[in-house]
Motif scaffolding. Structure first.
Motif, short mmCIF file in Angstrom:
data_model
loop_
_atom_site.label_atom_id
_atom_site.label_comp_id
_atom_site.label_asym_id
_atom_site.label_seq_id
_atom_site.Cartn_x
_atom_site.Cartn_y
_atom_site.Cartn_z
N UNK A 1 0.81 -1.21 0.00
CA UNK A 1 0.00 0.00 0.00
C UNK A 1 0.85 1.26 0.00
N UNK A 2 2.17 1.12 0.02
CA UNK A 2 3.07 2.27 0.00
C UNK A 2 3.72 2.42 -1.38
N UNK A 3 4.14 3.64 -1.75
CA UNK A 3 4.82 3.84 -3.03
C UNK A 3 6.31 3.52 -2.91
N UNK A 4 7.01 3.40 -4.03
CA UNK A 4 8.47 3.30 -3.96
C UNK A 4 9.05 4.59 -3.36
N UNK A 5 10.33 4.56 -3.07
CA UNK A 5 10.98 5.74 -2.51
C UNK A 5 10.93 6.90 -3.50
N UNK A 6 11.15 8.09 -2.99
CA UNK A 6 11.15 9.28 -3.84
C UNK A 6 12.23 9.18 -4.91
N UNK A 7 13.40 8.66 -4.55
CA UNK A 7 14.49 8.53 -5.52
C UNK A 7 14.08 7.62 -6.68
N UNK A 8 13.39 6.55 -6.37
CA UNK A 8 12.95 5.61 -7.41
C UNK A 8 11.92 6.29 -8.31
N UNK A 9 10.98 7.00 -7.72
CA UNK A 9 9.95 7.67 -8.51
C UNK A 9 10.55 8.78 -9.38
N UNK A 10 11.53 9.49 -8.84
CA UNK A 10 12.19 10.53 -9.63
C UNK A 10 12.94 9.92 -10.80
N UNK A 11 13.63 8.81 -10.57
CA UNK A 11 14.36 8.15 -11.64
C UNK A 11 13.41 7.68 -12.74
N UNK A 12 12.26 7.15 -12.32
CA UNK A 12 11.28 6.68 -13.30
C UNK A 12 10.71 7.85 -14.10
N UNK A 13 10.38 8.95 -13.42
CA UNK A 13 9.78 10.10 -14.12
C UNK A 13 10.77 10.74 -15.08
N UNK A 14 12.05 10.77 -14.71
CA UNK A 14 13.06 11.34 -15.61
C UNK A 14 13.29 10.43 -16.81
#
Length: 398
Positions: free
Chosen positions: A39-52
């Motif tokens: 129920x939690x998202x990946x870490x912010x670093x992971x989400x930033x890497x994916x979005x970039x």
């Protein structure tokens, strides 16, 4: 085709979804502890890497046209960091769209039609479903409490071993949450070497051990790479279930076989997801502030089990995974011949009367009857509320 589809696993998950729909329609506040989806998202670093990565113009070719080697190199680095296991990224690692992707296809890649595979009972449904797809016959190994939920390999008849292509186990175990130490895997490797059988180990919950327990890899055993493969997943440990990425490591021949089969099925995992997965593994190895999944779920386990015990249901606290495997208490007026409740009756009545979703144990095999699986996929407040409702329900039914 209809006959094949009927062999692909229990329909209980569809049934539970219908029970849930009805409960919501009746105005019930539903707490869904059924499917093990973080129920939690990946870490912010992971989400930033994916979005970039998704904004880069070079990310939209077929992944298979590229080498895919950077992710496998990072997976090899993580295996070395976590388990002390050395792997060749080019020959001993296969990238997967989640470990279930590999589990679903492995039997087709390595087993002869009509051969046997040894699988656990209870077991994750894809184990048996994959055998049906490959026309491989399952031989179920009972995992029971008196043997600490470990298979009794000596009890398997010689004529079964002679037809066996591989045996499949998973520790920490889904659904029963049992664990195995390195000494068990040493004995398992020695036994499989004697029988000349491939070991398939599903280690999806490697990062979800509690109270200081660190789940081992079978590849830590000397010589295991010659006769074992192991599945790893980023779904649970890194909250990347929706990204669909994992990997299989180990014996070169099996890795090559699965890679060849998948080359005829798909074009690989979307490159931005591979980029994000590299960051996730790197973060786990290098970031001192990285919050392990085990920390979160151990806290959830503790509060849930404590409240459940206070409410009168004494379920065992798991040593690993994101689940509680709870033996049903003795209740009156059940639907079984001895008057006890079946797992399915309990799950259905529980949802209808309390709004709490649990999965009946028989969905995972005959040995699961008399149990329910509870997923710790809500915050602590909702888990405490769920445990309170479950306890009140049990008290009414005693």
């Amino acid at each position: 085709m209809v006959k094949l589809l009927s062999q692909l696993g229990s329909s209980i998950f569809a049934e539970v979804a219908e029970w849930k729909r009805q409960a919501v329609a009746n105005g019930m506040d539903v707490i869904d502890l059924g499917i093990g989806s973080p129920d939690q998202p990946p870490s912010l670093k992971v989400r930033q890497a994916l979005s970039e990565a998704v904004l880069r113009e070079d990310m939209y070719a077929y992944p298979a046209l590229k080498s895919g080697l950077p992710f496998r190199e990072k997976a090899a680095e993580w295996m070395r960091h976590r388990f002390g296991v050395e792997l060749d990224p080019a020959l001993e690692i296969c990238t997967l769209a989640g470990s279930q992707d590999g589990l679903a296809h492995l039997a087709m890649a390595i087993a002869e039609r009509g051969s046997i595979a040894l699988v656990p009972d209870p077991g994750y449904p894809i184990y048996s479903a994959s055998l049906a797809l490959a026309a491989v016959e399952p031989y179920y190994m009972p995992l029971v409490e008196e043997h600490h939920y470990l298979p009794q390999l000596e009890a398997v008849p010689d004529e079964v071993w002679q037809r066996t292509s591989f045996l499949l186990l998973n520790y920490p175990n889904n659904p029963i949450t049992a664990v195995a130490d390195l000494s068990f895997f040493e004995k398992l490797v020695a036994f499989a070497k004697q029988k000349q059988v491939l070991i398939v180990h599903d280690l999806a919950y490697s990062e979800m051990g509690y109270d200081g327990f660190q789940p081992p890899s079978i590849l830590q055993v000397e010589g295991a790479k010659e006769l074992a493969v192991e599945f790893h997943s980023l779904s649970k440990s890194f909250n990347m279930a929706g990204c669909r990425i994992g990997f299989m490591v180990g014996q070169q021949q099996a890795v090559a076989a699965l890679s060849k089969l998948k080359a005829n099925i798909d074009y690989g995992v979307f490159d931005p997801i591979q980029e994000a997965a590299i960051i996730a593994l790197d973060e786990a190895m290098q970031d001192e502030h990285f919050v392990k999944a085990s920390t979160v779920y151990q806290q959830r386990r503790d509060c849930f089990i404590a409240r459940l015990h206070e409410a009168g249901w004494h379920a065992d606290a798991p040593q690993a995974t994101m689940f509680v495997w709870a033996k049903l208490p003795k209740l009156k007026n059940g639907d079984r011949p001895d008057g006890s409740w079946s797992s399915r009756m309990f799950a259905q009545r529980c949802l209808a009367e309390t709004g709490v979703v649990v999965i009946p144990g028989d969905a995972f095999g005959a040995q699961g009857e008399g149990y329910v699986r509870i997923a710790l996929v809500e915050g602590e407040g909702r888990l405490i509320e769920a445990a309170t409702r479950l306890g009140q329900f049990v008290k009414r039914m005693v």
